[in-house]
Write a protein that holds these residues in place. Structure first.
Motif, PDB file in Angstrom:
ATOM      1  N   VAL A 109     104.962  81.328  34.605  1.00  0.00           N
ATOM      2  CA  VAL A 109     105.706  82.498  34.140  1.00  0.00           C
ATOM      3  C   VAL A 109     107.113  82.027  33.789  1.00  0.00           C
ATOM      4  O   VAL A 109     107.979  81.926  34.662  1.00  0.00           O
ATOM      5  CB  VAL A 109     105.760  83.592  35.223  1.00  0.00           C
ATOM      6  N   PRO A 110     107.369  81.684  32.538  1.00  0.00           N
ATOM      7  CA  PRO A 110     108.685  81.162  32.167  1.00  0.00           C
ATOM      8  C   PRO A 110     109.780  82.206  32.288  1.00  0.00           C
ATOM      9  O   PRO A 110     109.515  83.417  32.289  1.00  0.00           O
ATOM     10  CB  PRO A 110     108.489  80.725  30.708  1.00  0.00           C
ATOM     11  N   ALA A 111     110.997  81.734  32.399  1.00  0.00           N
ATOM     12  CA  ALA A 111     112.143  82.635  32.534  1.00  0.00           C
ATOM     13  C   ALA A 111     112.273  83.559  31.332  1.00  0.00           C
ATOM     14  O   ALA A 111     112.809  84.665  31.443  1.00  0.00           O
ATOM     15  CB  ALA A 111     113.414  81.814  32.716  1.00  0.00           C
ATOM     16  N   THR A 141     105.440  90.175  39.542  1.00  0.00           N
ATOM     17  CA  THR A 141     104.562  91.092  38.824  1.00  0.00           C
ATOM     18  C   THR A 141     103.243  90.420  38.473  1.00  0.00           C
ATOM     19  O   THR A 141     102.171  91.012  38.614  1.00  0.00           O
ATOM     20  CB  THR A 141     105.248  91.602  37.549  1.00  0.00           C
ATOM     21  N   VAL A 142     103.310  89.175  38.040  1.00  0.00           N
ATOM     22  CA  VAL A 142     102.096  88.448  37.694  1.00  0.00           C
ATOM     23  C   VAL A 142     101.220  88.246  38.923  1.00  0.00           C
ATOM     24  O   VAL A 142      99.991  88.317  38.853  1.00  0.00           O
ATOM     25  CB  VAL A 142     102.439  87.110  37.019  1.00  0.00           C
ATOM     26  N   TRP A 191      99.369  88.119  28.520  1.00  0.00           N
ATOM     27  CA  TRP A 191      99.572  88.093  29.968  1.00  0.00           C
ATOM     28  C   TRP A 191      98.406  88.677  30.734  1.00  0.00           C
ATOM     29  O   TRP A 191      97.991  88.142  31.767  1.00  0.00           O
ATOM     30  CB  TRP A 191     100.863  88.823  30.348  1.00  0.00           C
ATOM     31  N   LEU A 192      97.862  89.762  30.240  1.00  0.00           N
ATOM     32  CA  LEU A 192      96.728  90.377  30.933  1.00  0.00           C
ATOM     33  C   LEU A 192      95.524  89.439  30.903  1.00  0.00           C
ATOM     34  O   LEU A 192      94.839  89.253  31.910  1.00  0.00           O
ATOM     35  CB  LEU A 192      96.386  91.713  30.283  1.00  0.00           C
ATOM     36  N   LEU A 234     100.674  99.315  34.659  1.00  0.00           N
ATOM     37  CA  LEU A 234     101.143  98.046  34.126  1.00  0.00           C
ATOM     38  C   LEU A 234     100.094  97.430  33.214  1.00  0.00           C
ATOM     39  O   LEU A 234     100.397  96.930  32.125  1.00  0.00           O
ATOM     40  CB  LEU A 234     101.467  97.085  35.270  1.00  0.00           C
ATOM     41  N   ARG A 235      98.843  97.482  33.630  1.00  0.00           N
ATOM     42  CA  ARG A 235      97.771  96.953  32.803  1.00  0.00           C
ATOM     43  C   ARG A 235      97.672  97.696  31.473  1.00  0.00           C
ATOM     44  O   ARG A 235      97.434  97.094  30.425  1.00  0.00           O
ATOM     45  CB  ARG A 235      96.438  97.051  33.544  1.00  0.00           C
ATOM     46  N   GLU A 236      97.847  99.004  31.535  1.00  0.00           N
ATOM     47  CA  GLU A 236      97.797  99.798  30.300  1.00  0.00           C
ATOM     48  C   GLU A 236      98.907  99.374  29.357  1.00  0.00           C
ATOM     49  O   GLU A 236      98.702  99.248  28.144  1.00  0.00           O
ATOM     50  CB  GLU A 236      97.920 101.287  30.642  1.00  0.00           C
TER      51      GLU A 236
END
Length: 203
Positions: free
Chosen positions: A152-154, A162-163, A18-19, A9-11
């Motif tokens: 984390v908006p819709a 996930t966040v 977001w990262l 996911l980070r990749e």
């Protein structure tokens, strides 16, 4: 979500906002609990308990050597017969004091009762952090109480769950530089264990 999926996911998110945002928020969390040696309270809303975040922070505390990341889950309703570590009610927020950190996870707008207790915790000297899923003006009440917040908006390409994975993984990596080689070996051992063993049942 295991360490391999977090790495993938980070990749995929490399170079995105977001990262960076998740790592920044995790750094605030790690600094807050690290400065006082622990005292992390974790609470959700009346309809959402952050079980997965509690479990992942517990794992990060064990594997990073940062025991202060191990959270106390604060619950809106405590079932009869719940084990001691899962029997902490909202009254604990009113007793929060300087040196403690309160992390609020709110997919929807928190009720007034929770906001009042968060206000009590801040007034008592606790550091308040917020992870929420709102992207409108109604999130303002919680953000006004928080020393730091991540929303984390819709409309985002990621969801709140996930966040939370990104934040918990990054929090464990923001440990002091001492003994880095040992922690790296520990994290490799952790990855091997996760791939071959069932998840822990603490939560």
């Amino acid at each position: 979500m295991d360490a391999v999926r977090v790495a993938l996911l980070r990749e995929a998110l490399a170079g995105t906002e977001w990262l960076r945002a998740a790592r920044g928020f995790a750094g605030t969390l790690r600094t807050s609990v690290g400065a006082h040696g622990g005292g992390l309270l974790l609470v959700g809303t009346a309809t959402y308990e952050p079980w997965h975040l509690a479990a992942h922070l517990d794992e990060e505390a064990a594997w990073s050597g940062a025991a202060e990341l191990c959270p106390t889950l604060v619950r809106h309703r405590v079932p009869v017969g719940a084990p001691a570590h899962l029997s902490i009610g909202l009254g604990r927020l009113e007793a929060a004091r300087r040196g403690e950190t309160l992390l609020v996870v709110a997919p929807e707008r928190p009720g007034e009762g929770l906001l009042e207790r968060v206000h009590d915790a801040r007034r008592g000297g606790a550091t308040v952090l917020a992870l929420d899923g709102r992207d409108d003006a109604r999130r303002g009440d919680l953000h006004a109480l928080a020393h730091d917040a991540l929303s984390v908006p819709a409309s985002a390409e990621l969801d709140l769950e996930t966040v939370q994975h990104l934040v918990s993984a990054a929090a464990g990596e923001n440990a002091p530089p001492a003994a880095r080689g040992r922690r790296f070996r520990d994290r490799l051992a952790r990855l091997a264990d996760q791939l071959t063993a069932p998840p822990p049942d603490r939560w």
